[in-house]
Write a protein that holds these residues in place. Structure first.
Motif, PDB file in Angstrom:
ATOM      1  N   ALA A  99       0.831  -1.188   0.016  1.00 55.83           N
ATOM      2  CA  ALA A  99      -0.082  -0.052   0.063  1.00 55.83           C
ATOM      3  C   ALA A  99       0.719   1.206   0.120  1.00 55.83           C
ATOM      4  CB  ALA A  99      -0.946   0.007   1.184  1.00 55.83           C
ATOM      5  N   ALA A 100       2.161   1.273   0.796  1.00 55.13           N
ATOM      6  CA  ALA A 100       2.889   2.331   0.755  1.00 55.13           C
ATOM      7  C   ALA A 100       3.388   2.542  -0.622  1.00 55.13           C
ATOM      8  CB  ALA A 100       3.921   2.141   1.986  1.00 55.13           C
ATOM      9  N   ILE A 101       4.158   1.661  -1.274  1.00 62.89           N
ATOM     10  CA  ILE A 101       4.559   1.705  -2.359  1.00 62.89           C
ATOM     11  C   ILE A 101       3.563   2.222  -3.478  1.00 62.89           C
ATOM     12  CG2 ILE A 101       5.704   0.393  -4.318  1.00 62.89           C
ATOM     13  CD1 ILE A 101       6.928  -1.284  -2.277  1.00 62.89           C
ATOM     14  N   THR A 102       2.373   1.767  -3.406  1.00 64.55           N
ATOM     15  CA  THR A 102       1.385   2.169  -4.342  1.00 64.55           C
ATOM     16  C   THR A 102       1.154   3.703  -4.249  1.00 64.55           C
ATOM     17  OG1 THR A 102       0.483  -0.210  -4.359  1.00 64.55           O
ATOM     18  CG2 THR A 102      -1.066   1.639  -5.227  1.00 64.55           C
ATOM     19  N   GLU A 103       1.074   3.999  -3.060  1.00 68.30           N
ATOM     20  CA  GLU A 103       0.574   5.514  -2.837  1.00 68.30           C
ATOM     21  C   GLU A 103       1.841   6.289  -3.160  1.00 68.30           C
ATOM     22  OE1 GLU A 103       0.451   7.976   1.351  1.00 68.30           O
ATOM     23  OE2 GLU A 103      -0.924   6.394   1.453  1.00 68.30           O
ATOM     24  N   ALA A 104       3.237   5.912  -2.883  1.00 66.90           N
ATOM     25  CA  ALA A 104       4.520   6.593  -3.333  1.00 66.90           C
ATOM     26  C   ALA A 104       4.425   6.657  -4.671  1.00 66.90           C
ATOM     27  CB  ALA A 104       5.756   6.106  -2.655  1.00 66.90           C
ATOM     28  N   ALA A 107       1.831   9.361  -6.186  1.00 65.74           N
ATOM     29  CA  ALA A 107       2.425  10.560  -5.848  1.00 65.74           C
ATOM     30  C   ALA A 107       3.425  11.114  -6.737  1.00 65.74           C
ATOM     31  CB  ALA A 107       2.677  10.674  -4.266  1.00 65.74           C
ATOM     32  N   ALA A 108       4.143   9.884  -7.249  1.00 63.56           N
ATOM     33  CA  ALA A 108       5.294  10.366  -8.078  1.00 63.56           C
ATOM     34  C   ALA A 108       4.602  10.337  -9.491  1.00 63.56           C
ATOM     35  CB  ALA A 108       6.335   9.244  -7.831  1.00 63.56           C
ATOM     36  N   GLY A 109       3.534  10.333  -9.589  1.00 61.95           N
ATOM     37  CA  GLY A 109       2.864  10.507 -10.987  1.00 61.95           C
ATOM     38  C   GLY A 109       3.188   9.172 -12.009  1.00 61.95           C
ATOM     39  N   ASN A 110       3.087   8.086 -11.512  1.00 64.13           N
ATOM     40  CA  ASN A 110       3.172   6.708 -12.032  1.00 64.13           C
ATOM     41  C   ASN A 110       4.553   6.590 -12.775  1.00 64.13           C
ATOM     42  OD1 ASN A 110       1.037   5.276 -11.222  1.00 64.13           O
ATOM     43  ND2 ASN A 110      -0.458   6.146 -12.720  1.00 64.13           N
ATOM     44  N   THR A 111       5.772   7.321 -12.334  1.00 62.66           N
ATOM     45  CA  THR A 111       6.888   7.089 -13.066  1.00 62.66           C
ATOM     46  C   THR A 111       7.722   6.045 -12.579  1.00 62.66           C
ATOM     47  OG1 THR A 111       8.217   8.454 -11.307  1.00 62.66           O
ATOM     48  CG2 THR A 111       7.163   9.835 -13.338  1.00 62.66           C
ATOM     49  N   VAL A 112       7.473   5.349 -11.708  1.00 66.96           N
ATOM     50  CA  VAL A 112       8.060   3.874 -11.422  1.00 66.96           C
ATOM     51  C   VAL A 112       7.176   3.063 -11.715  1.00 66.96           C
ATOM     52  CG1 VAL A 112       8.832   2.653  -9.479  1.00 66.96           C
ATOM     53  CG2 VAL A 112       9.140   5.154  -9.451  1.00 66.96           C
ATOM     54  N   GLN A 113       7.760   1.690 -12.554  1.00 65.84           N
ATOM     55  CA  GLN A 113       6.855   0.602 -12.791  1.00 65.84           C
ATOM     56  C   GLN A 113       7.199  -0.668 -12.194  1.00 65.84           C
ATOM     57  OE1 GLN A 113       7.782   0.040 -17.093  1.00 65.84           O
ATOM     58  NE2 GLN A 113       5.812   1.181 -17.629  1.00 65.84           N
ATOM     59  N   ARG A 114       6.350  -1.410 -11.884  1.00 67.94           N
ATOM     60  CA  ARG A 114       6.626  -2.826 -11.136  1.00 67.94           C
ATOM     61  C   ARG A 114       7.101  -3.902 -11.953  1.00 67.94           C
ATOM     62  NH1 ARG A 114       0.921  -4.394  -8.672  1.00 67.94           N
ATOM     63  NH2 ARG A 114       1.595  -6.396  -9.480  1.00 67.94           N
ATOM     64  N   ASP A 115       8.021  -4.785 -11.576  1.00 69.42           N
ATOM     65  CA  ASP A 115       8.627  -5.621 -12.272  1.00 69.42           C
ATOM     66  C   ASP A 115       7.903  -6.524 -13.234  1.00 69.42           C
ATOM     67  OD1 ASP A 115      11.136  -4.861 -11.256  1.00 69.42           O
ATOM     68  OD2 ASP A 115      11.308  -6.603  -9.736  1.00 69.42           O
ATOM     69  N   ASP A 116       6.685  -6.829 -12.757  1.00 70.30           N
ATOM     70  CA  ASP A 116       5.591  -7.648 -13.439  1.00 70.30           C
ATOM     71  C   ASP A 116       5.159  -6.600 -14.783  1.00 70.30           C
ATOM     72  OD1 ASP A 116       4.326  -5.960 -11.862  1.00 70.30           O
ATOM     73  OD2 ASP A 116       2.539  -7.591 -11.524  1.00 70.30           O
TER      74      ASP A 116
END
Length: 120
Positions: A99-104, A107-116
């Motif tokens: 949940a904390a990662i999803t929120e972060a 907040a960062a504007g979806n600039t980070v993608q999950r490995d999957d």
């Protein structure tokens, strides 16, 4: 999880030698005191017997007598209770982390993608 059985189980598992004994019994299915003691340098049969008594009182192993020999094997019930407890503790932590990662990420504007998502 503060019942006496759980306390005895955690106490029994706290000792490195007892965990090693459980591992040996788990690998071989059933062992005698002599067979267990032979696999430990510097730990005599008396000390192994004491460890086995603690493991038996905690319900982690059972004892089967065959003449003058005592054979020890694993039981699952106390260990299952401990595993379920630890899984619930860490599951909650993992859910909070997700949940904390999803929120972060949001907040960062979806600039980070999950490995999957990267492998898709």
């Amino acid at each position: 999880m503060t019942d006496p059985t759980s306390d005895a189980t955690f106490s029994a598992l706290a000792d490195q030698t007892r965990r090693a004994i459980l591992g040996l019994i788990g690998e071989h299915g059933e062992l005698t005191v002599g067979e267990i003691a032979a696999r430990f340098d510097g730990v005599g049969r008396t000390a192994v017997s004491s460890h086995l008594r603690i493991l038996r009182l905690a319900g982690l192993i059972t004892e089967r007598r065959d003449g003058r020999f005592r054979h020890y094997s694993l039981t699952s019930t106390p260990a299952d209770t401990v595993v379920a407890f630890l899984a619930s503790v860490y599951q909650n932590s993992l859910e909070q982390l997700e949940a904390a990662i999803t929120e972060a990420v949001a907040a960062a504007g979806n600039t980070v993608q999950r490995d999957d998502e990267l492998s898709a």
